[in-house]
Design an enzyme around this catalytic site. Structure first.
Site, mmCIF file in Angstrom:
data_model
loop_
_atom_site.group_PDB
_atom_site.id
_atom_site.type_symbol
_atom_site.label_atom_id
_atom_site.label_comp_id
_atom_site.label_asym_id
_atom_site.label_seq_id
_atom_site.Cartn_x
_atom_site.Cartn_y
_atom_site.Cartn_z
ATOM 1 N N ASN A 1 -7.723 20.542 -28.060
ATOM 2 C CA ASN A 1 -7.584 19.523 -27.020
ATOM 3 C C ASN A 1 -8.915 18.795 -26.808
ATOM 4 O O ASN A 1 -10.004 19.375 -26.948
ATOM 5 C CB ASN A 1 -7.040 20.106 -25.711
ATOM 6 C CG ASN A 1 -7.733 21.342 -25.211
ATOM 7 O OD1 ASN A 1 -8.293 22.115 -25.983
ATOM 8 N ND2 ASN A 1 -7.720 21.545 -23.920
ATOM 9 N N GLU B 1 -2.019 19.991 -30.058
ATOM 10 C CA GLU B 1 -0.900 19.788 -30.990
ATOM 11 C C GLU B 1 -0.866 18.343 -31.493
ATOM 12 O O GLU B 1 -0.619 18.087 -32.670
ATOM 13 C CB GLU B 1 0.434 20.094 -30.297
ATOM 14 C CG GLU B 1 0.578 21.525 -29.818
ATOM 15 C CD GLU B 1 0.123 21.721 -28.375
ATOM 16 O OE1 GLU B 1 -0.920 21.165 -27.977
ATOM 17 O OE2 GLU B 1 0.820 22.445 -27.652
HETATM 18 N N1 THU Z 1 -3.068 21.299 -23.456
HETATM 19 C C1 THU Z 1 -2.898 21.329 -24.816
HETATM 20 O O1 THU Z 1 -3.846 21.092 -25.580
HETATM 21 N N2 THU Z 1 -1.662 21.611 -25.294
HETATM 22 C C2 THU Z 1 -0.557 21.885 -24.527
HETATM 23 O O2 THU Z 1 0.532 22.066 -25.042
HETATM 24 C C3 THU Z 1 -0.705 21.979 -23.081
HETATM 25 C C4 THU Z 1 -1.995 21.532 -22.519
HETATM 26 C C5 THU Z 1 -4.391 20.992 -22.920
HETATM 27 C C6 THU Z 1 -4.489 19.648 -22.255
HETATM 28 C C7 THU Z 1 -5.638 19.877 -21.288
HETATM 29 O O3 THU Z 1 -6.863 19.610 -21.966
HETATM 30 C C8 THU Z 1 -5.583 21.343 -20.965
HETATM 31 O O4 THU Z 1 -4.741 21.937 -21.939
HETATM 32 C C9 THU Z 1 -5.035 21.639 -19.587
HETATM 33 O O5 THU Z 1 -3.828 21.027 -19.376
#
Ligand code: THU
Length: 130
Positions: A42, A55
């Site tokens: 992320n 993802e």
């Molecule tokens: N996040 C992801 O990378 N994938 C997910 O499926 C859910 C949430 C990240 C986004 C954000 O940086 C952090 O998790 C908190 O929501």
């Protein structure tokens, strides 16, 4: 490529996550039909809504490398097990409606789903012809 190998790759990606605002680091490993793996983490932003999930980073890397057919995606965070958010489900559905989604804990526990079960009755352009 075993699920545990995918987990190792996703954990390496997770280490690179840029998550100064939430402190919640996520890693993903997307396996294509040729056996290639695209990792993602992320990437957050001071303008919170611009954050990109692990993802979707993995999907964008694959598509931009010319890979469009996928078998599996593994997602891992630090503590428990998470399932992909709604936006990521929709983006995965675009390319692989039946992709296997493996939700892993960092110590190896795994739950496996078919994307169709995580995103039933999803929107797709085919609906326009129904
Ligand atoms: N996040 C992801 O990378 N994938 C997910 O499926 C859910 C949430 C990240 C986004 C954000 O940086 C952090 O998790 C908190 O929501």
């Amino acid at each position: 490529m075993t699920d545990h190998e995918l987990l190792t790759i996703a954990l390496e990606a997770r280490d690179k996550a840029y998550a100064p605002y939430s402190g919640f680091k996520v890693g993903a490993a997307l396996l294509d039909r040729e056996g290639r793996v695209y990792a993602g983490c992320n990437v957050e932003n001071a303008s919170y809504g611009l954050t990109i999930c692990a993802e979707r980073v993995a999907v964008a890397k694959a598509i931009s490398a010319g890979s469009t057919k996928f078998d599996k995606i593994l997602v891992v965070d630090g503590d428990g097990i998470i399932t992909p958010c709604g936006a990521c489900r929709q983006v995965l559905y675009e390319f692989a409606p039946h992709i296997k989604v493996i939700c892993a804990g960092s110590s190896g526990e795994m739950m496996e789903y078919d994307l169709e079960d995580l995103l039933p009755h999803s929107f797709s352009l085919q609906q326009r012809e129904v």
